[in-house]
Design a protein around this motif. Structure first.
Motif, PDB file in Angstrom:
ATOM      1  N   LEU A 188       0.807  -1.214   0.000  1.00 51.00           N
ATOM      2  CA  LEU A 188       0.000   0.000   0.000  1.00 51.00           C
ATOM      3  C   LEU A 188       0.847   1.274   0.000  1.00 51.00           C
ATOM      4  CD1 LEU A 188      -2.720  -1.102   2.582  1.00 51.00           C
ATOM      5  CD2 LEU A 188      -3.117  -0.597   0.157  1.00 51.00           C
ATOM      6  N   GLY A 189       2.160   1.107   0.110  1.00 50.08           N
ATOM      7  CA  GLY A 189       3.051   2.263   0.091  1.00 50.08           C
ATOM      8  C   GLY A 189       3.206   2.953   1.431  1.00 50.08           C
ATOM      9  N   LEU A 190       2.764   2.298   2.499  1.00 46.89           N
ATOM     10  CA  LEU A 190       2.892   2.883   3.835  1.00 46.89           C
ATOM     11  C   LEU A 190       4.335   2.779   4.325  1.00 46.89           C
ATOM     12  CD1 LEU A 190      -0.275   1.292   5.443  1.00 46.89           C
ATOM     13  CD2 LEU A 190       0.053   3.739   5.017  1.00 46.89           C
ATOM     14  N   ARG A 191       4.821   3.833   4.969  1.00 50.86           N
ATOM     15  CA  ARG A 191       6.080   3.726   5.696  1.00 50.86           C
ATOM     16  C   ARG A 191       5.811   2.868   6.926  1.00 50.86           C
ATOM     17  NH1 ARG A 191       7.363  10.093   5.464  1.00 50.86           N
ATOM     18  NH2 ARG A 191       5.449  10.103   4.243  1.00 50.86           N
ATOM     19  N   MET A 192       6.759   1.993   7.265  1.00 47.28           N
ATOM     20  CA  MET A 192       6.482   0.988   8.284  1.00 47.28           C
ATOM     21  C   MET A 192       7.490   1.034   9.418  1.00 47.28           C
ATOM     22  SD  MET A 192       5.284  -2.153   5.813  1.00 47.28           S
ATOM     23  CE  MET A 192       5.137  -3.314   7.180  1.00 47.28           C
ATOM     24  N   GLY A 193       6.967   0.962  10.635  1.00 50.13           N
ATOM     25  CA  GLY A 193       7.817   0.970  11.816  1.00 50.13           C
ATOM     26  C   GLY A 193       7.468  -0.158  12.761  1.00 50.13           C
ATOM     27  N   LEU A 194       8.440  -0.504  13.593  1.00 49.10           N
ATOM     28  CA  LEU A 194       8.260  -1.468  14.676  1.00 49.10           C
ATOM     29  C   LEU A 194       8.668  -0.770  15.963  1.00 49.10           C
ATOM     30  CD1 LEU A 194       7.661  -4.532  15.346  1.00 49.10           C
ATOM     31  CD2 LEU A 194      10.141  -4.843  15.296  1.00 49.10           C
ATOM     32  N   THR A 235      13.628  -7.848   8.624  1.00 54.05           N
ATOM     33  CA  THR A 235      14.293  -6.547   8.693  1.00 54.05           C
ATOM     34  C   THR A 235      13.884  -5.634   7.545  1.00 54.05           C
ATOM     35  OG1 THR A 235      16.179  -7.567   9.797  1.00 54.05           O
ATOM     36  CG2 THR A 235      16.530  -5.395   8.845  1.00 54.05           C
ATOM     37  N   ASP A 236      13.763  -6.174   6.343  1.00 48.68           N
ATOM     38  CA  ASP A 236      13.491  -5.345   5.166  1.00 48.68           C
ATOM     39  C   ASP A 236      12.067  -4.804   5.132  1.00 48.68           C
ATOM     40  OD1 ASP A 236      16.066  -5.735   4.335  1.00 48.68           O
ATOM     41  OD2 ASP A 236      15.585  -7.299   2.870  1.00 48.68           O
ATOM     42  N   PHE A 237      11.190  -5.332   5.966  1.00 49.17           N
ATOM     43  CA  PHE A 237       9.828  -4.806   6.004  1.00 49.17           C
ATOM     44  C   PHE A 237       9.752  -3.430   6.664  1.00 49.17           C
ATOM     45  CE2 PHE A 237       8.360  -9.245   5.398  1.00 49.17           C
ATOM     46  CZ  PHE A 237       7.392  -9.023   4.434  1.00 49.17           C
ATOM     47  N   PHE A 238      10.660  -3.168   7.602  1.00 48.60           N
ATOM     48  CA  PHE A 238      10.512  -1.993   8.456  1.00 48.60           C
ATOM     49  C   PHE A 238      11.527  -0.910   8.115  1.00 48.60           C
ATOM     50  CE2 PHE A 238       8.867  -5.609  10.891  1.00 48.60           C
ATOM     51  CZ  PHE A 238       7.582  -5.143  11.151  1.00 48.60           C
ATOM     52  N   ASP A 239      11.023   0.305   7.947  1.00 48.11           N
ATOM     53  CA  ASP A 239      11.892   1.459   7.739  1.00 48.11           C
ATOM     54  C   ASP A 239      12.555   1.887   9.045  1.00 48.11           C
ATOM     55  OD1 ASP A 239      11.082   1.964   4.884  1.00 48.11           O
ATOM     56  OD2 ASP A 239       9.128   2.195   5.848  1.00 48.11           O
ATOM     57  N   VAL A 240      11.888   1.604  10.147  1.00 50.07           N
ATOM     58  CA  VAL A 240      12.384   1.947  11.485  1.00 50.07           C
ATOM     59  C   VAL A 240      12.009   0.816  12.428  1.00 50.07           C
ATOM     60  CG1 VAL A 240      12.040   3.471  13.476  1.00 50.07           C
ATOM     61  CG2 VAL A 240      12.256   4.457  11.199  1.00 50.07           C
ATOM     62  N   MET A 274       7.773   7.956  14.807  1.00 49.27           N
ATOM     63  CA  MET A 274       7.161   8.891  13.864  1.00 49.27           C
ATOM     64  C   MET A 274       8.161   9.940  13.396  1.00 49.27           C
ATOM     65  SD  MET A 274       3.218   9.323  15.215  1.00 49.27           S
ATOM     66  CE  MET A 274       3.574   9.545  16.971  1.00 49.27           C
ATOM     67  N   ARG A 275       9.012  10.390  14.323  1.00 54.70           N
ATOM     68  CA  ARG A 275      10.030  11.370  13.934  1.00 54.70           C
ATOM     69  C   ARG A 275      10.962  10.781  12.881  1.00 54.70           C
ATOM     70  NH1 ARG A 275      15.121  12.850  14.542  1.00 54.70           N
ATOM     71  NH2 ARG A 275      15.673  10.996  15.756  1.00 54.70           N
ATOM     72  N   ARG A 276      11.405   9.550  13.103  1.00 54.76           N
ATOM     73  CA  ARG A 276      12.328   8.921  12.156  1.00 54.76           C
ATOM     74  C   ARG A 276      11.652   8.583  10.832  1.00 54.76           C
ATOM     75  NH1 ARG A 276      16.487   4.907  15.447  1.00 54.76           N
ATOM     76  NH2 ARG A 276      16.756   6.232  17.294  1.00 54.76           N
ATOM     77  N   LEU A 277      10.356   8.300  10.880  1.00 58.44           N
ATOM     78  CA  LEU A 277       9.621   8.019   9.655  1.00 58.44           C
ATOM     79  C   LEU A 277       9.246   9.291   8.902  1.00 58.44           C
ATOM     80  CD1 LEU A 277       7.261   5.185  10.963  1.00 58.44           C
ATOM     81  CD2 LEU A 277       9.083   4.905   9.272  1.00 58.44           C
ATOM     82  N   GLY A 278       9.340  10.419   9.584  1.00 59.06           N
ATOM     83  CA  GLY A 278       9.016  11.694   8.956  1.00 59.06           C
ATOM     84  C   GLY A 278       7.533  11.912   8.759  1.00 59.06           C
ATOM     85  N   VAL A 279       6.729  11.438   9.720  1.00 62.52           N
ATOM     86  CA  VAL A 279       5.277  11.583   9.615  1.00 62.52           C
ATOM     87  C   VAL A 279       4.712  12.190  10.890  1.00 62.52           C
ATOM     88  CG1 VAL A 279       4.945   9.707   7.970  1.00 62.52           C
ATOM     89  CG2 VAL A 279       4.950   9.210  10.411  1.00 62.52           C
ATOM     90  N   SER A 280       3.566  12.815  10.765  1.00 64.56           N
ATOM     91  CA  SER A 280       2.881  13.387  11.920  1.00 64.56           C
ATOM     92  C   SER A 280       1.988  12.325  12.559  1.00 64.56           C
ATOM     93  CB  SER A 280       2.027  14.575  11.488  1.00 64.56           C
ATOM     94  OG  SER A 280       0.948  14.126  10.685  1.00 64.56           O
TER      95      SER A 280
END
Length: 213
Positions: free
Chosen positions: A98-104, A123-128, A149-155
């Motif tokens: 879906l193009g979502l930035r992904m975090g754990l 590991t490759d699934f998560f941007d953070v 959220m800060r590292r992903l650059g999203v509010s």
């Protein structure tokens, strides 16, 4: 698109590990003579709380016992592949598609987060990927979600968090994200009233995302 990022908790959301952790701790406490019969539930909690409860007044002994605990199970890694929540990989693949930035964002230690990602090759699934122990305060404080959220650059307004425990839900709620609660197979009676959405099983997230993105 209403959301730009999705951040997952680990234990209870992607892997149903809490009963396994509890069994290990109880076996260790019994072995060293700590009576844990009056301890509170540690579901969704973190190492600092757990080990301060076990050894409240002696930080030197507390650290030594924690290292002894780690050493005892060093050659018996958590069997994450056996404990995966149904649909876990399907959900992660879909969120990536879906193009979502992904975090754990886990309350667990860094080495546990890394072991989980390595064992399951995620590991490759998560941007953070963050541990709450890397932040000023662990869950239920919002720090780990705010840092993700800060590292992903999203509010927060553009972030969806997937949680299960009351402590984790409180942390994500304080961070200002939209909170989706899922229920792990082993804990059907969690208080998830603070969540914005209660989905039941993790797979239900896919249908919910298809309607709100």
């Amino acid at each position: 698109m209403r959301y730009e990022a999705i951040v997952f908790d680990k234990d209870g959301v992607l892997v149903d590990t809490e009963p396994y952790y509890d069994q290990r701790r109880r076996a260790f406490f019994a072995e060293i003579g700590i009576d844990d019969s009056a301890f509170p539930s540690f579901y969704g909690s973190n190492n600092e709380v757990i080990w301060k409860t076990a050894v409240p007044n002696d930080p030197v002994r507390r650290r030594a016992l924690y290292q002894q605990f780690r050493l005892k199970f060093a050659n018996a890694p958590v069997p994450y592949a056996r404990l995966c929540v149904p649909g876990m990989r399907e959900v992660l693949h879909a969120c990536r598609g879906l193009g979502l930035r992904m975090g754990l964002a886990s309350a667990g230690p860094r080495w546990v987060v890394d072991d989980f990602l390595s064992q399951l090759q995620l590991t490759d699934f998560f941007d953070v990927a963050l541990s709450g122990e890397e932040c000023p305060a662990n869950k239920p404080a919002p720090d780990v979600y705010l840092e993700a959220m800060r590292r992903l650059g999203v509010s927060p307004a553009k972030t969806l968090v997937v949680e299960d425990s009351p402590l984790g839900i409180r942390a994500a709620h304080k961070a200002g994200a939209t909170v989706c609660a899922v229920t792990p197979p082993s804990a059907p009676r969690l208080d998830q009233s603070l969540a914005d959405v209660q989905l039941g099983e993790l797979r239900a997230l896919l249908d919910w995302l298809s309607r709100c993105l």
